[in-house]
Design a protein around this motif. Sequence first.
Motif, PDB file in Angstrom:
ATOM      1  N   MET A  35      28.440  48.015  46.114  1.00  0.00           N
ATOM      2  CA  MET A  35      29.099  48.254  47.407  1.00  0.00           C
ATOM      3  C   MET A  35      30.518  48.761  47.211  1.00  0.00           C
ATOM      4  SD  MET A  35      27.756  45.411  50.163  1.00  0.00           S
ATOM      5  CE  MET A  35      28.466  43.968  49.363  1.00  0.00           C
ATOM      6  N   LYS A  36      31.222  48.217  46.231  1.00  0.00           N
ATOM      7  CA  LYS A  36      32.597  48.645  45.961  1.00  0.00           C
ATOM      8  C   LYS A  36      32.621  50.117  45.532  1.00  0.00           C
ATOM      9  CE  LYS A  36      36.582  47.502  43.012  1.00  0.00           C
ATOM     10  NZ  LYS A  36      37.594  47.376  44.093  1.00  0.00           N
ATOM     11  N   GLU A  37      31.683  50.491  44.675  1.00  0.00           N
ATOM     12  CA  GLU A  37      31.622  51.871  44.198  1.00  0.00           C
ATOM     13  C   GLU A  37      31.260  52.820  45.334  1.00  0.00           C
ATOM     14  OE1 GLU A  37      31.865  55.096  41.704  1.00  0.00           O
ATOM     15  OE2 GLU A  37      32.464  53.016  41.285  1.00  0.00           O
ATOM     16  N   LEU A  38      30.275  52.469  46.134  1.00  0.00           N
ATOM     17  CA  LEU A  38      29.859  53.332  47.239  1.00  0.00           C
ATOM     18  C   LEU A  38      30.939  53.447  48.308  1.00  0.00           C
ATOM     19  CD1 LEU A  38      26.172  52.053  47.587  1.00  0.00           C
ATOM     20  CD2 LEU A  38      26.865  54.347  46.859  1.00  0.00           C
ATOM     21  N   GLU A 100      39.433  47.781  48.760  1.00  0.00           N
ATOM     22  CA  GLU A 100      40.889  47.743  48.699  1.00  0.00           C
ATOM     23  C   GLU A 100      41.429  46.888  47.552  1.00  0.00           C
ATOM     24  OE1 GLU A 100      43.030  49.415  50.700  1.00  0.00           O
ATOM     25  OE2 GLU A 100      41.272  50.407  51.584  1.00  0.00           O
ATOM     26  N   LEU A 101      40.672  45.864  47.125  1.00  0.00           N
ATOM     27  CA  LEU A 101      41.180  44.914  46.130  1.00  0.00           C
ATOM     28  C   LEU A 101      40.352  44.951  44.854  1.00  0.00           C
ATOM     29  CD1 LEU A 101      41.816  41.710  48.308  1.00  0.00           C
ATOM     30  CD2 LEU A 101      43.491  43.435  47.619  1.00  0.00           C
ATOM     31  N   TRP A 256      31.760  36.653  36.409  1.00  0.00           N
ATOM     32  CA  TRP A 256      31.203  37.998  36.513  1.00  0.00           C
ATOM     33  C   TRP A 256      32.229  38.964  37.110  1.00  0.00           C
ATOM     34  CZ3 TRP A 256      27.745  36.963  33.377  1.00  0.00           C
ATOM     35  CH2 TRP A 256      26.837  35.912  33.510  1.00  0.00           C
ATOM     36  N   ALA A 257      33.008  38.504  38.081  1.00  0.00           N
ATOM     37  CA  ALA A 257      34.007  39.378  38.708  1.00  0.00           C
ATOM     38  C   ALA A 257      35.065  39.804  37.694  1.00  0.00           C
ATOM     39  CB  ALA A 257      34.659  38.661  39.886  1.00  0.00           C
ATOM     40  N   LEU A 258      35.527  38.861  36.881  1.00  0.00           N
ATOM     41  CA  LEU A 258      36.518  39.190  35.859  1.00  0.00           C
ATOM     42  C   LEU A 258      35.949  40.181  34.843  1.00  0.00           C
ATOM     43  CD1 LEU A 258      38.014  35.625  35.225  1.00  0.00           C
ATOM     44  CD2 LEU A 258      39.216  37.564  36.241  1.00  0.00           C
ATOM     45  N   ALA A 259      34.717  39.908  34.377  1.00  0.00           N
ATOM     46  CA  ALA A 259      34.109  40.755  33.350  1.00  0.00           C
ATOM     47  C   ALA A 259      33.795  42.150  33.897  1.00  0.00           C
ATOM     48  CB  ALA A 259      32.838  40.090  32.821  1.00  0.00           C
ATOM     49  N   LEU A 260      33.135  42.218  35.050  1.00  0.00           N
ATOM     50  CA  LEU A 260      32.733  43.508  35.605  1.00  0.00           C
ATOM     51  C   LEU A 260      33.942  44.319  36.074  1.00  0.00           C
ATOM     52  CD1 LEU A 260      29.611  42.297  37.619  1.00  0.00           C
ATOM     53  CD2 LEU A 260      29.594  43.721  35.559  1.00  0.00           C
ATOM     54  N   GLY A 261      34.915  43.638  36.691  1.00  0.00           N
ATOM     55  CA  GLY A 261      36.118  44.333  37.139  1.00  0.00           C
ATOM     56  C   GLY A 261      36.880  44.957  35.985  1.00  0.00           C
ATOM     57  N   TYR A 262      36.948  44.239  34.874  1.00  0.00           N
ATOM     58  CA  TYR A 262      37.669  44.761  33.701  1.00  0.00           C
ATOM     59  C   TYR A 262      36.891  45.889  33.026  1.00  0.00           C
ATOM     60  CZ  TYR A 262      40.183  44.898  29.280  1.00  0.00           C
ATOM     61  OH  TYR A 262      40.904  45.316  28.190  1.00  0.00           O
ATOM     62  N   LEU A 263      35.562  45.704  32.874  1.00  0.00           N
ATOM     63  CA  LEU A 263      34.753  46.700  32.176  1.00  0.00           C
ATOM     64  C   LEU A 263      34.633  48.007  32.959  1.00  0.00           C
ATOM     65  CD1 LEU A 263      31.850  44.443  30.811  1.00  0.00           C
ATOM     66  CD2 LEU A 263      33.646  45.569  29.469  1.00  0.00           C
ATOM     67  N   TRP A 265      36.557  49.006  35.927  1.00  0.00           N
ATOM     68  CA  TRP A 265      37.760  49.598  36.517  1.00  0.00           C
ATOM     69  C   TRP A 265      39.051  49.225  35.779  1.00  0.00           C
ATOM     70  CZ3 TRP A 265      34.162  47.077  39.921  1.00  0.00           C
ATOM     71  CH2 TRP A 265      33.344  47.957  40.605  1.00  0.00           C
ATOM     72  N   GLY A 266      38.941  48.410  34.734  1.00  0.00           N
ATOM     73  CA  GLY A 266      40.131  48.017  33.986  1.00  0.00           C
ATOM     74  C   GLY A 266      41.027  47.066  34.755  1.00  0.00           C
ATOM     75  N   ASP A 267      40.474  46.360  35.742  1.00  0.00           N
ATOM     76  CA  ASP A 267      41.263  45.430  36.563  1.00  0.00           C
ATOM     77  C   ASP A 267      41.317  44.053  35.904  1.00  0.00           C
ATOM     78  OD1 ASP A 267      41.632  47.360  38.539  1.00  0.00           O
ATOM     79  OD2 ASP A 267      39.784  46.804  39.577  1.00  0.00           O
ATOM     80  N   TRP A 268      42.490  43.435  36.005  1.00  0.00           N
ATOM     81  CA  TRP A 268      42.644  42.054  35.552  1.00  0.00           C
ATOM     82  C   TRP A 268      43.661  41.373  36.456  1.00  0.00           C
ATOM     83  CZ3 TRP A 268      39.578  39.335  32.544  1.00  0.00           C
ATOM     84  CH2 TRP A 268      39.994  38.051  32.138  1.00  0.00           C
ATOM     85  N   PRO A 269      43.295  40.267  37.107  1.00  0.00           N
ATOM     86  CA  PRO A 269      44.210  39.616  38.055  1.00  0.00           C
ATOM     87  C   PRO A 269      45.405  38.985  37.343  1.00  0.00           C
ATOM     88  CG  PRO A 269      42.265  38.271  37.715  1.00  0.00           C
ATOM     89  CD  PRO A 269      42.009  39.565  37.004  1.00  0.00           C
TER      90      PRO A 269
END
Length: 304
Positions: A35-38, A100-101, A256-263, A265-269
């Motif tokens: 959903m985020k990608e779409l 957005e986030l 999963w959010a930490l792993a997938l977000g980093y892999l 989009w390179g995101d890390w909170p």
Amino acid sequence: MKATAQSHAQHERLGRGILFMVLAVFCFAIMDVAMKELASRMSAMQVSFFRGATSLPFVLLWLIMTNRLPRIKPNKWHLHLVRGVVSIAFLTLTVITLRELPLANAYAIFFVAPLLITLLSVPLLKEKVGVHRYSAVAVGFIGVVIMLNPNAMGFLSYGVITGLLATLGYALIMVMVRYMHRSETSESLMFYFVLSLSVGCGVIALFDWRPVLLTDMPWLFGLGVSGAIAQYLLTEAYRMAPPSLLSSFEYTAMIWALALGYLLWGDWPGAYVLIGAGVVIASGIYISHREAIKNSAIRKTELP
């Protein structure tokens, strides 16, 4: 010997329930990634439509194959209609938040839902909440302040506002589901939820419809399959183990959010988000624990 075998079988059943719950949470995370990608190319309402439309065939297939189609007959249409409207608003706001986030930041906000469900259950369901759960809610909101402070996500950013509204919408839906279970079947709740998204979001999305590209097809397929598998695993998990045991494993979503977000989009909170989310998660787990104690006490009083 027989008692030992039964105990072993019970432990295996609970273990499978926990495994299915963890896998269901993972599949929901994959669904959110899709959903985020779409949402980066489509309107939020259009993505919400596809969330429902891609899952509807799988839900219908499951109902037909298990001979459960007659169980979708509703007893109270107006409740399904209200829940459908709230569901459309909730999912659209969720898609905007995911767009957005970073994924982990969005999940940190979504984890506030158990706190809101606890508060809303008092006026709407007339449930009694003791000092332990009220204290856990208070601590949880301290965690919210930590992760939403101006040095972390900020109270007034667009994504945070939509995230908080989405979480409120989800809490309202879950309170409604608790109430509707008194008269409606699980099959009807699942079917009309997906149907309301397909029809309601589909009609509204026509006013801002954007072309669906060939590169979107794998994401749409992943959206439908992951959502359907997640729903099946969730149903099986709750068939094998009690909610009081499984609810804590919902928070594996942050892994999963930490792993997938980093892999992806390179995101890390930041540290504030992680600390605040940790406080909120701990509060949610404690609320689940107190809920289990309350339900156990009620069952004991009901025994002859």
